[in-house]
Design a protein around this motif. Sequence first.
Motif, short mmCIF file in Angstrom:
data_model
loop_
_atom_site.label_atom_id
_atom_site.label_comp_id
_atom_site.label_asym_id
_atom_site.label_seq_id
_atom_site.Cartn_x
_atom_site.Cartn_y
_atom_site.Cartn_z
N UNK A 272 62.29 56.51 88.41
CA UNK A 272 63.18 56.28 87.26
C UNK A 272 63.83 54.91 87.25
N UNK A 273 63.94 54.27 88.41
CA UNK A 273 64.53 52.93 88.45
C UNK A 273 63.48 51.82 88.38
N UNK A 274 62.20 52.19 88.24
CA UNK A 274 61.13 51.19 88.14
C UNK A 274 61.12 50.56 86.75
N UNK A 275 60.88 49.26 86.72
CA UNK A 275 60.77 48.56 85.44
C UNK A 275 59.63 49.13 84.62
N UNK A 276 59.89 49.34 83.35
CA UNK A 276 58.94 49.81 82.33
C UNK A 276 58.54 51.28 82.48
N UNK A 277 59.20 52.02 83.38
CA UNK A 277 58.94 53.45 83.47
C UNK A 277 59.85 54.17 82.48
N UNK A 278 59.27 54.97 81.61
CA UNK A 278 60.06 55.74 80.65
C UNK A 278 59.41 57.09 80.41
N UNK A 279 60.24 58.05 80.09
CA UNK A 279 59.73 59.37 79.69
C UNK A 279 59.85 59.53 78.19
N UNK B 156 67.43 51.84 83.18
CA UNK B 156 67.86 52.20 84.53
C UNK B 156 67.54 51.12 85.55
N UNK B 157 66.44 50.42 85.35
CA UNK B 157 66.11 49.31 86.25
C UNK B 157 67.20 48.25 86.15
N UNK B 158 67.60 47.91 84.93
CA UNK B 158 68.63 46.91 84.71
C UNK B 158 69.98 47.40 85.26
N UNK B 159 70.27 48.67 85.03
CA UNK B 159 71.53 49.23 85.53
C UNK B 159 71.60 49.11 87.04
#
Length: 129
Positions: A75-82, A93-96
Motif C-alpha cells: 500500500x505504500x508503494x508508488x503507483x499501487x492503487x486498489x 500513501x507513498x507520498x504520505x
Amino acid sequence: ARSVTLNLTIQPGLPRVLAIGSDLNQAWSNLVDNALDAAPSPGHVDVSATAERGGVIVRVVDDGPGIPDNIREKIFDAFFTTKGPGKGTGLGLEMTRRLVFRNGGDIEVDSAPGRTEFRVLLKKAPEQS
C-alpha cells in the motif's frame, strides 16, 4: 451521494512537534481522503491526536472493508492503487509515508474488516530554553 460522519478528537495540551506544517497538512489530507473513500455509506471516519510514546500520535480510522493481507505490504508503494481507472494515482500513501519520514516520524497501519487504522507518530520537539 454518500454519507460519512467525520469525528475529530484532539487531546488538550499536546506537546509541540518539530515538523513542516505543509508536509503534515498534505499527509492528513491524503489519509482522511483515503479513509472517506474506504468508509461505507453510511460510515464513520475518526481522526484523533494524543500525546503518547514521547510524542504525538495522530490516528485516522475508518469502518470500511479493510485492507486485505495480500496487498497490505504494497500500500505504500508508488503507483499501487486498489481504486479503478481514473479514480486514484497510487501516490497518496507513498507520498504520505515520505512526508512523515522527512519530518522524523513513522507511520503504521492495522486493518481488519470494519476497521482500518493509520497511525502517524511524531516526535516531541526539543524543549526551548
